[in-house]
Design an enzyme around this catalytic site. Structure first.
Site: not given
Ligand SMILES: *[C@@H]1O[C@H](CO)[C@@H](O)[C@H](O)[C@H]1NC(C)=O
Ligand SMILES: *[C@@H]1O[C@H](CO)[C@@H](O)[C@H](O)[C@H]1NC(C)=O
Length: 429
Positions: A233, A344
């Site tokens: 990520e 997120e």
């Protein structure tokens, strides 16, 4: 007279309180044990900090309070781990994926377009104002004692606190929304992927509770969504618990076991090998986009070197930052099975309500350019190692009235989407 009575009353209460406190904390034995425990814990913290913070060739104080240590590239944290003992640093990737179109041409087209005014200013990191790291060193954000103290334990420092399955398609529906993680993402699956790229504008979302965060990133995923998910990520994040402030920072994360024992943010454990001396993981990004004002974006490319098998990361068009060695992973040692792009957040439901922690710009996708946050020119690396427009893009959000996502496509931005939202609002449950 009334004053005297009340004074006597309060001093009586004070004595009682003092007595109560000394009784509660017990005798000398308890005090000694506590002192020993504190001493031991302080020693452990110090040992942990010494492990994270390598001797610096040079140190630079950033305007945001960070200290950036320029550390000999051969002395970076990854080499503490036995797995890396014989590792030879790769000075460069053996291969760089080709784009379908000339993106620099695209950028100039954007800046001349009156409708989508794009700032031509280079985005960089705040600490550059006060110096640069010499060659053969890498900039590492120094971990301070207070950074570690904010974590619930030494072991959990630098790790995502909870299992955060970044998936629309968990095998276990109960895991969705576990621990208040919420997403607004675009994703592709069903093919073998060898990398992903995107350009995202950078914002400074407000975080309501210090143990919440807001991030925007891409995910390179391999495996099932059980205990062995592999994930790489990279993006930007605001995380008061991790960094001690509300700045927007460049970050990476990796795990090879669904966020359990392996992996961490940035260089906070063995894993990522950095080779670049200009960009520090975890350092503040500057400048950032203004609502109805200048828009600043960053590009991130992650791809798998077809020869060595390592996963490389590039920031912007010229900074190759380093790589995650193939041996860290199981599924990703081969290829990725899913790519995700988007935001997120963590919603702790403080005071029983959805919190007002923002995702992206804190505004919904419908507001469009200059107001909403975006990912543009999202691409994947295919099995021929070419950058391509992804096929069959889907979107996912747990609760679109809190945070939403809208896909679209045009000649300038290729595949793009707006995403984000304010969190708490009359329609967000
Ligand atoms: C970096 O470390 C290596 C290995 O310990 C050493 O050979 C080299 O001289 C160091 N470089 C600098 C600039 O200190
Ligand atoms: C490193 O190399 C030594 C000597 O060749 C070998 O004995 C050892 O097993 C290697 N370690 C790893 C982790 O590969």
């Amino acid at each position: 007279m009334a004053t005297q009575v009340s004074t006597r009353y309060w001093s009586g209460l004070l004595l009682l309180t003092l007595c109560f406190l000394s009784c509660a904390s017990g005798g000398d034995g308890v005090a000694t044990t506590t002192a020993t425990a504190i001493r031991r814990w302080k020693q452990e913290t110090k040992r942990h900090l010494n492990k994270l913070n390598k001797p610096a060739v040079k140190s630079i104080k950033s305007p945001d309070g960070d200290i950036i240590d320029c550390v000999n590239v051969s002395h970076q944290p990854s080499f503490d781990h036995p797995l890396f003992r014989n590792h030879t640093i790769q000075a460069r990737p053996s291969f760089h994926p080709e784009a379908q179109y000339d993106e620099s041409k695209l950028a100039s087209k954007l800046s001349s377009s009156s409708q989508k005014k794009q700032s031509s200013k280079q985005i960089s990191q705040l600490w550059h104002k006060n110096g640069r790291c010499p060659e053969n060193t890498i900039p590492i954000r120094r971990t301070k004692e207070e950074d570690v103290l904010r974590a619930t334990s030494l072991k959990s420092y630098g790790k995502k606190k909870h299992r955060t399955i970044p998936f629309p398609l968990s095998s276990d529906p109960d895991l969705i929304n576990e621990n208040g993680h919420e997403h607004a993402i675009s994703y592709v699956e069903g093919d073998d992927y060898y990398g992903a790229k995107a350009t995202m504008n950078v914002w400074n979302p407000q975080i309501q509770q210090s143990n919440e965060f807001s991030l925007s990133q891409l995910w390179i995923l391999g495996g099932s969504f059980g205990d062995d998910l592999n994930s790489i990520e990279a993006g930007w994040q605001v995380s008061p618990d991790l960094y001690g402030d509300s700045n927007t920072r460049l970050f990476t994360y990796w795990t090879s076991d669904s966020y359990q024992a392996t992996g961490c943010y940035n260089l906070l454990c063995s894993g990522f090998i950095q080779i670049n001396n200009e960009i520090a993981m975890g350092a503040s990004i500057s400048p950032i986009s203004d609502y109805r004002g200048s828009q600043y974006d960053i590009s991130i490319l992650v791809w798998k070197d077809p020869k060595e098998g390592n996963w490389w990361m590039q920031f912007g068009e010229k900074h190759v930052l380093g790589y995650w060695p193939s041996f860290l992973f199981s599924y990703l040692a081969d290829s990725a099975s899913m790519i995700e792009w988007g935001g997120e957040i963590v919603n702790t439901v403080a005071d029983g309500d959805h919190t007002s922690t923002q995702m992206g710009s804190g505004h919904f996708p419908g507001e469009g350019f200059g107001k909403a946050s975006y990912f543009r020119n999202i691409q994947i690396v295919d099995s021929s190692n070419n950058l391509r427009s992804p096929k069959g893009i889907e979107t996912y959000t747990e609760e679109s009235s809190c945070y939403d996502v809208q896909n679209d496509q045009n000649g300038d931005w290729g595949n793009y989407f707006y995403y984000g939202g304010p969190g708490k609002n009359p329609n967000c449950p």
